[in-house]
Design a protein around this motif. Structure first.
Motif, PDB file in Angstrom:
ATOM      1  N   GLY A  34      -6.426 107.914 111.029  1.00 38.32           N
ATOM      2  CA  GLY A  34      -5.616 107.053 111.902  1.00 38.32           C
ATOM      3  C   GLY A  34      -4.729 106.080 111.131  1.00 38.32           C
ATOM      4  N   LEU A  35      -4.341 106.461 109.907  1.00 36.84           N
ATOM      5  CA  LEU A  35      -3.520 105.573 109.078  1.00 36.84           C
ATOM      6  C   LEU A  35      -2.034 105.899 109.240  1.00 36.84           C
ATOM      7  CD1 LEU A  35      -5.518 105.711 105.706  1.00 36.84           C
ATOM      8  CD2 LEU A  35      -5.533 103.876 107.409  1.00 36.84           C
ATOM      9  N   ASN A  36      -1.214 104.860 109.362  1.00 33.62           N
ATOM     10  CA  ASN A  36       0.237 105.073 109.433  1.00 33.62           C
ATOM     11  C   ASN A  36       0.802 105.089 108.006  1.00 33.62           C
ATOM     12  OD1 ASN A  36       2.852 105.360 110.272  1.00 33.62           O
ATOM     13  ND2 ASN A  36       3.112 103.217 110.885  1.00 33.62           N
ATOM     14  N   TRP A  37       0.413 106.133 107.269  1.00 29.34           N
ATOM     15  CA  TRP A  37       0.847 106.317 105.881  1.00 29.34           C
ATOM     16  C   TRP A  37       1.644 107.618 105.795  1.00 29.34           C
ATOM     17  CZ3 TRP A  37      -1.428 104.223 100.944  1.00 29.34           C
ATOM     18  CH2 TRP A  37      -2.077 103.009 101.135  1.00 29.34           C
ATOM     19  N   ARG A  38       2.564 107.678 104.855  1.00 26.13           N
ATOM     20  CA  ARG A  38       3.325 108.910 104.611  1.00 26.13           C
ATOM     21  C   ARG A  38       3.258 109.262 103.127  1.00 26.13           C
ATOM     22  NH1 ARG A  38       3.011 108.304 108.958  1.00 26.13           N
ATOM     23  NH2 ARG A  38       4.466 108.315 110.685  1.00 26.13           N
ATOM     24  N   TYR A  39       3.238 110.576 102.839  1.00 24.12           N
ATOM     25  CA  TYR A  39       3.257 111.074 101.453  1.00 24.12           C
ATOM     26  C   TYR A  39       4.530 111.892 101.287  1.00 24.12           C
ATOM     27  CZ  TYR A  39       1.602 113.304  97.139  1.00 24.12           C
ATOM     28  OH  TYR A  39       1.465 113.741  95.837  1.00 24.12           O
ATOM     29  N   LEU A  40       5.427 111.442 100.434  1.00 21.55           N
ATOM     30  CA  LEU A  40       6.726 112.100 100.290  1.00 21.55           C
ATOM     31  C   LEU A  40       6.829 112.851  98.966  1.00 21.55           C
ATOM     32  CD1 LEU A  40       8.987 109.088 101.407  1.00 21.55           C
ATOM     33  CD2 LEU A  40       8.046 110.918 102.829  1.00 21.55           C
ATOM     34  N   PRO A  41       6.935 114.193  98.986  1.00 20.97           N
ATOM     35  CA  PRO A  41       7.242 114.931  97.751  1.00 20.97           C
ATOM     36  C   PRO A  41       8.717 114.689  97.413  1.00 20.97           C
ATOM     37  CG  PRO A  41       6.319 116.354  99.481  1.00 20.97           C
ATOM     38  CD  PRO A  41       6.751 115.091 100.138  1.00 20.97           C
ATOM     39  N   LEU A  42       9.000 114.138  96.227  1.00 19.06           N
ATOM     40  CA  LEU A  42      10.363 113.699  95.903  1.00 19.06           C
ATOM     41  C   LEU A  42      10.894 114.437  94.673  1.00 19.06           C
ATOM     42  CD1 LEU A  42       9.514 109.925  96.409  1.00 19.06           C
ATOM     43  CD2 LEU A  42      11.056 111.265  97.876  1.00 19.06           C
ATOM     44  N   LEU A  43      12.067 115.058  94.818  1.00 18.22           N
ATOM     45  CA  LEU A  43      12.682 115.759  93.686  1.00 18.22           C
ATOM     46  C   LEU A  43      13.322 114.723  92.764  1.00 18.22           C
ATOM     47  CD1 LEU A  43      13.612 118.361  92.261  1.00 18.22           C
ATOM     48  CD2 LEU A  43      15.640 118.319  93.724  1.00 18.22           C
TER      49      LEU A  43
END
Ligand code: NDP
Length: 286
Positions: A34-43
């Motif tokens: 229930g966490l409002n977290w994001r994981y972004l794979p970044l080039l």
């Protein structure tokens, strides 16, 4: 109470990055807690690391993963390193602590946790590692720190193989030796834990397996692979045919992701959710 719509951000810098599955597993973990977290794979290209790191600091990221080609290059921009990252000389995870950015290496720790969860202790054990690249280095150092007695490194490139053996015997309490890898190599008979830490067998080359004398694998060995896609590489299938117990690379990947989750959020990671998500990802995309 005022609502908070801002997501907490983490991500991974790499090039290439498109095929990196870590974000799928971390986002499933965030959602399940229930966490409002994001994981972004970044080039992030090699020459852009400094600017990219300044960027995520400016955008109040909570942490970061690093993959090729940034695991060593990030070190000068950090405020400190964990003891293991210092010995390994490479960082795959950055954690924000008391306003500073600390480099950690969870690859080897993930491996050790996966091995322990499978019921295999490292203390006093004789370990043989195939390969001497980044994954082998992290695994070799963490196995030594976890109490392995002897670590044998088998690698094609002599310089890299010798450097890893010297690093382990120079910076940890374990003994280490290097064995050259010329053609079909036998596995030393005193091996108790055998680790396949090269990229051989990784999709799309999943019909390949490392060039070793397979009949030197014996039923008393625990045989592990770092390759996680496919989930059950040919190497492990061959080891099971010789009666050995096997541990797959997906466990290592999940456990290092779980450690990152805990370092960043301070919460226990939902390991089962992460495992199921990855397993499904690889089964579907195979
Ligand atoms: P590196 O490029 O740093 O090292 C590659 C290693 O593989 C080198 O030791 C190289 O030997 C060896 N190698 C490559 N091809 C062959 C071959 N045909 N025969 C024998 N040895 C070979 O890669 P990494 O260490 O970063 O990654 C290795 C693998 O580990 C990858 O498959 C990666 O996906 C996996 N990995 C898995 C993780 C997990 O969580 N499960 C985490 C991190 C990585 P040489 O030095 O002689 O060139």
């Amino acid at each position: 109470m005022e609502k908070n719509y801002r997501a907490q951000l983490v991500g991974c810098f790499g090039d290439p990055i498109d095929g990196n599955p870590t974000g799928v597993m971390e986002e499933a973990a965030f959602a399940s807690c229930g966490l409002n977290w994001r994981y972004l794979p970044l080039l992030v290209k090699q020459g852009d690391l400094k600017d990219a790191f300044a960027g995520i600091k400016a955008m109040s990221f909570e942490g970061l993963n690093l993959t090729m080609p940034h695991k060593i290059a990030i070190i000068p921009y950090l405020d400190g390193l964990s003891p293991a990252a210092q010995i390994i000389g490479a960082v795959n995870t950055v954690i924000r602590r008391n306003g500073g950015w600390i480099g950690e290496n969870t690859d080897g720790k993930g491996f050790v946790t996966a091995l322990l969860k499978s019921g295999t202790e490292l203390r006093g054990k004789k370990v043989t590692i195939l390969g001497a690249g980044g994954a082998a280095r992290a695994i070799g150092v963490e196995c030594a720190l976890a109490g392995a007695e002897k670590i044998t490194v088998i690698n094609r490139n002599r310089q890299r193989g010798q450097a890893l053996a010297q690093l382990i015997s120079g910076r940890t309490d374990a003994q280490s030796q290097y064995i050259p890898w010329n053609g079909s190599v036998p596995i030393p008979s005193d091996t108790e834990i055998l680790v396949q830490a090269t990229c051989v067998g990784l999709t799309p080359n999943c019909l390949e397996k490392p060039d070793i004398l397979y009949d030197t694998i014996t039923p008393n060995m625990v045989v592990c692979d770092v390759v996680f896609n496919p989930v059950d590489p040919l190497f492990l299938q061959e080891a099971r045919k010789r009666g050995a117990a096997t541990v797959s690379g997906i466990g290592m990947l999940v456990q290092q992701g779980a450690l990152n989750f805990t370092y960043w959020t301070g919460l226990e990671a939902p390991v089962d959710v992460m495992y199921r998500t990855l397993e499904q990802e690889f089964t579907v995309s195979r």
